[in-house]
Design a protein around this motif. Sequence first.
Motif, PDB file in Angstrom:
ATOM      1  N   UNK A  78       0.852  -1.175   0.000  1.00 52.37           N
ATOM      2  CA  UNK A  78       0.000   0.000   0.000  1.00 52.37           C
ATOM      3  C   UNK A  78       0.893   1.230   0.000  1.00 52.37           C
ATOM      4  N   UNK A  79       0.425   2.310  -0.649  1.00 52.84           N
ATOM      5  CA  UNK A  79       1.213   3.539  -0.638  1.00 52.84           C
ATOM      6  C   UNK A  79       0.354   4.735  -0.268  1.00 52.84           C
ATOM      7  N   UNK A  80       1.002   5.685   0.395  1.00 53.44           N
ATOM      8  CA  UNK A  80       0.443   7.005   0.656  1.00 53.44           C
ATOM      9  C   UNK A  80       1.369   7.996  -0.011  1.00 53.44           C
ATOM     10  N   UNK A  81       0.843   8.790  -0.933  1.00 54.90           N
ATOM     11  CA  UNK A  81       1.653   9.736  -1.701  1.00 54.90           C
ATOM     12  C   UNK A  81       1.280  11.153  -1.288  1.00 54.90           C
ATOM     13  N   UNK A  82       2.289  11.922  -0.890  1.00 60.63           N
ATOM     14  CA  UNK A  82       2.091  13.288  -0.426  1.00 60.63           C
ATOM     15  C   UNK A  82       2.849  14.247  -1.314  1.00 60.63           C
ATOM     16  N   UNK A  83       2.167  15.287  -1.782  1.00 61.26           N
ATOM     17  CA  UNK A  83       2.805  16.319  -2.581  1.00 61.26           C
ATOM     18  C   UNK A  83       3.221  17.477  -1.680  1.00 61.26           C
ATOM     19  N   UNK A  94      14.026  -5.043  10.460  1.00 57.40           N
ATOM     20  CA  UNK A  94      14.736  -5.604   9.317  1.00 57.40           C
ATOM     21  C   UNK A  94      14.923  -4.555   8.217  1.00 57.40           C
ATOM     22  N   UNK A  95      15.858  -4.813   7.323  1.00 55.35           N
ATOM     23  CA  UNK A  95      16.071  -3.923   6.181  1.00 55.35           C
ATOM     24  C   UNK A  95      14.852  -3.991   5.274  1.00 55.35           C
ATOM     25  N   UNK A  96      14.244  -2.826   5.042  1.00 52.46           N
ATOM     26  CA  UNK A  96      13.025  -2.771   4.237  1.00 52.46           C
ATOM     27  C   UNK A  96      12.865  -1.364   3.691  1.00 52.46           C
ATOM     28  N   UNK A  97      12.548  -1.251   2.414  1.00 51.03           N
ATOM     29  CA  UNK A  97      12.275   0.049   1.806  1.00 51.03           C
ATOM     30  C   UNK A  97      10.933   0.547   2.311  1.00 51.03           C
ATOM     31  N   UNK A  98      10.936   1.701   2.980  1.00 52.14           N
ATOM     32  CA  UNK A  98       9.717   2.214   3.582  1.00 52.14           C
ATOM     33  C   UNK A  98       9.198   3.494   2.931  1.00 52.14           C
ATOM     34  N   UNK A  99      10.098   4.217   2.277  1.00 49.30           N
ATOM     35  CA  UNK A  99       9.672   5.509   1.758  1.00 49.30           C
ATOM     36  C   UNK A  99      10.669   5.988   0.704  1.00 49.30           C
ATOM     37  N   UNK A 100      10.171   6.802  -0.246  1.00 41.24           N
ATOM     38  CA  UNK A 100      11.095   7.540  -1.104  1.00 41.24           C
ATOM     39  C   UNK A 100      10.573   8.959  -1.284  1.00 41.24           C
ATOM     40  N   UNK A 101      11.506   9.850  -1.535  1.00 41.85           N
ATOM     41  CA  UNK A 101      11.208  11.256  -1.764  1.00 41.85           C
ATOM     42  C   UNK A 101      11.835  11.651  -3.088  1.00 41.85           C
ATOM     43  N   UNK A 102      11.009  12.115  -4.023  1.00 42.34           N
ATOM     44  CA  UNK A 102      11.482  12.598  -5.310  1.00 42.34           C
ATOM     45  C   UNK A 102      11.460  14.121  -5.294  1.00 42.34           C
ATOM     46  N   UNK A 136      12.577  21.654  -7.968  1.00 46.24           N
ATOM     47  CA  UNK A 136      12.521  21.652  -6.512  1.00 46.24           C
ATOM     48  C   UNK A 136      11.210  21.171  -5.927  1.00 46.24           C
ATOM     49  N   UNK A 137      10.279  20.701  -6.751  1.00 44.49           N
ATOM     50  CA  UNK A 137       9.002  20.201  -6.255  1.00 44.49           C
ATOM     51  C   UNK A 137       9.180  18.808  -5.672  1.00 44.49           C
ATOM     52  N   UNK A 138       8.548  18.552  -4.537  1.00 40.52           N
ATOM     53  CA  UNK A 138       8.758  17.314  -3.800  1.00 40.52           C
ATOM     54  C   UNK A 138       7.513  16.435  -3.804  1.00 40.52           C
ATOM     55  N   UNK A 139       7.737  15.131  -3.916  1.00 36.74           N
ATOM     56  CA  UNK A 139       6.693  14.135  -3.744  1.00 36.74           C
ATOM     57  C   UNK A 139       7.230  13.014  -2.864  1.00 36.74           C
ATOM     58  N   UNK A 140       6.497  12.698  -1.807  1.00 35.17           N
ATOM     59  CA  UNK A 140       6.926  11.664  -0.856  1.00 35.17           C
ATOM     60  C   UNK A 140       5.961  10.489  -0.923  1.00 35.17           C
ATOM     61  N   UNK A 141       6.491   9.294  -1.065  1.00 42.40           N
ATOM     62  CA  UNK A 141       5.696   8.076  -1.122  1.00 42.40           C
ATOM     63  C   UNK A 141       6.114   7.169   0.037  1.00 42.40           C
TER      64      UNK A 141
END
Length: 220
Positions: free
Chosen positions: A61-66, A172-180, A185-190
């Motif tokens: 599941x993802x939550x995407x924030x602008x 444990x090692x797990x990908x939890x989030x990324x920020x583009x 300079x516009x940001x999107x966080x997933x």
Amino acid sequence: MLRRSLLATLPALILPPGLAAAQNRPALPPADAGVVPPQARAPLLARAEAYLNSIGTMRARFLQLAQNGGSAEGTAYISRPGRMRFDYDPPEPLLLVASDNQFLYYDRELKQPSVVPVGATPLGLLLRREIRFAGDVEVLEVTRNAGFLGITLRRRDAPAEGRLSLIFSEEPMELRQWLVVDGQGRQTRVTLSAIETGMRLERGLFTFNDPTFFEQERNR
């Protein structure tokens, strides 16, 4: 228009401004906390590389924030190498699919597809056959804080396209989030949750060049 706004910023997966603000924002640490000096980065980068390269398939599941506070939720699928899919929950009619070195944006209401190269978004780095934090990938910063590891990187030969910050839990090692962060300079966080790996994913989820793909989408 809301849809035109998303299409214009697709390479960074920026959300349109009309989305509602998120009610429950994830409590992950900021990416700039606890900077690791360059001489201590190697074992952390190697561990993150090994984890990412061990992933064949993922569903979450993802939550995407602008940056403007807009938000959307849905289900993300990754099938490495080369394939990714973001299914947005209603009422958003949006679908994003990466396959065959292309990123598809599809509006289910308008039945309107648009395509950009996977290389136009920093997220393309996650879809490579072998992920390496070296060579044409430049590591800008490594951070550690409260059990989380952050790695900020960009393509060395395309700094103007933006940068990608990956946030991992360490135990444990797990990908939890990324920020583009795109070139403007516009940001999107997933943020990912309910993460599963190693399952079988139907190839039809990603094969938008198949003539039957959009017919199947209408029946979902």
